[in-house]
Write a protein that holds these residues in place. Structure first.
Motif, PDB file in Angstrom:
ATOM      1  N   CYS A 135       1.019  -1.243  -0.120  1.00  0.00           N
ATOM      2  CA  CYS A 135      -0.009  -0.091  -0.155  1.00  0.00           C
ATOM      3  C   CYS A 135       0.914   1.222   0.070  1.00  0.00           C
ATOM      4  O   CYS A 135       0.470   2.101  -0.290  1.00  0.00           O
ATOM      5  CB  CYS A 135      -0.893  -0.007   1.267  1.00  0.00           C
ATOM      6  SG  CYS A 135      -0.105  -0.706   2.769  1.00  0.00           S
ATOM      7  N   CYS A 136       2.094   1.273   0.591  1.00  0.00           N
ATOM      8  CA  CYS A 136       2.837   2.275   0.937  1.00  0.00           C
ATOM      9  C   CYS A 136       4.262   2.322   0.485  1.00  0.00           C
ATOM     10  O   CYS A 136       5.020   3.232   0.426  1.00  0.00           O
ATOM     11  CB  CYS A 136       2.878   2.709   2.400  1.00  0.00           C
ATOM     12  SG  CYS A 136       1.112   2.925   3.083  1.00  0.00           S
ATOM     13  N   CYS A 195       0.711  -2.882   8.234  1.00  0.00           N
ATOM     14  CA  CYS A 195       1.863  -2.067   7.516  1.00  0.00           C
ATOM     15  C   CYS A 195       2.392  -0.828   8.450  1.00  0.00           C
ATOM     16  O   CYS A 195       1.638  -0.285   9.001  1.00  0.00           O
ATOM     17  CB  CYS A 195       1.213  -1.244   6.388  1.00  0.00           C
ATOM     18  SG  CYS A 195       2.191   0.019   5.540  1.00  0.00           S
ATOM     19  N   CYS A 198       1.113   2.952   7.153  1.00  0.00           N
ATOM     20  CA  CYS A 198      -0.533   3.476   7.365  1.00  0.00           C
ATOM     21  C   CYS A 198      -0.884   3.054   8.433  1.00  0.00           C
ATOM     22  O   CYS A 198      -2.231   3.199   9.077  1.00  0.00           O
ATOM     23  CB  CYS A 198      -1.075   3.218   5.967  1.00  0.00           C
ATOM     24  SG  CYS A 198      -1.378   1.435   5.551  1.00  0.00           S
TER      25      CYS A 198
HETATM   26 ZN   LIG Z   1       0.412   0.927   4.089  1.00  0.00          ZN
END
Ligand SMILES: [Zn+2]
Length: 226
Positions: A135-136, A195, A198
């Motif tokens: 995601c990041c 994560c 986030c």
């Molecule tokens: Zn993330």
């Protein structure tokens, strides 16, 4: 309050292990001072000895074959990987950022366990603790191409293209491929925790908070040989 100590992996385990956020005070007992190495984003591994003290040397993987003697890697976005061979009384902790992952820390760690400790990969289980996820984790596309050279086109399923020659990569996913390639069973591999970027507090994230963010302590101590 958010959990700051994650131990859901291997509830049956006789060993002691966990992924600890920097806000968490050490646990009382034998695992309060796990041995650490000076981590350099490489693939060197060290077998710890009872009289060692931290840092035990320059390495990104530590192996303990001594019941109760805990080892750890410190992370803040990089992937911490704990390996356990319950029937052999041996455990390992690996530090896998993108450089170490690309250099083969997982492959080298599992080969070391086989060659030096006689451990078959299929008897190992692995837990990948909190780290920056797909995601990041933004990187240059050319780094992702390096991963494709090493791990094959499978990595593009773990990649999301972004503008300007960048994208995000699921680092724990890449390390899972490395664990499978090394011979672990899919059912023996577990992803633990959020994560770091986030997922927020209490997990340390270098990219979110900068160098003073503290570090997760990801530790394991082998039980006596089963
Ligand atoms: Zn993330």
């Amino acid at each position: 309050m958010a959990l700051d100590l994650l131990v859901p992996a291997w509830p049956d385990a006789a060993n002691r292990h966990g992924f600890r956020a920097p806000t968490r005070q050490p646990e009382p007992g034998g695992s309060s001072h796990p041995l650490l190495a000076r981590q350099v984003h490489g693939t060197a591994l060290i077998d710890v000895r009872p009289d060692d003290s931290s840092p035990v040397g320059e390495a990104d993987g530590l192996i303990s074959a001594i019941p109760g003697l805990a080892i750890a890697v410190a992370t803040a976005d990089c992937a911490p990987i704990l390996l356990d061979s319950p029937s052999d009384g041996v455990a390992a902790a690996l530090h896998a950022g993108w450089r170490g992952t690309l250099a083969g820390i997982v492959t080298d760690g599992i080969r070391h366990l086989k060659e030096r400790h006689g451990i078959e990969p299929k008897s190992l289980r692995a837990a990948l603790g909190p780290s920056i996820d797909g995601c990041c984790f933004e990187i240059e596309r050319e780094i992702a191409e390096g991963f494709a050279n090493r791990f094959g086109s499978r990595i593009w399923a773990l990649w999301q293209e972004r503008p300007a020659g960048k994208g995000t990569l699921d680092l724990r996913g890449v390390n899972t491929l490395a664990l499978l390639d090394a011979g672990l069973a899919a059912t023996a591999i577990e992803r633990v925790g959020p994560c770091t970027f986030c997922g927020g507090d209490p997990w340390a994230s270098y990219r979110r908070l900068g160098p003073s963010c503290g570090r997760q302590l990801n530790w394991i101590a082998p039980a006596a040989k089963g």
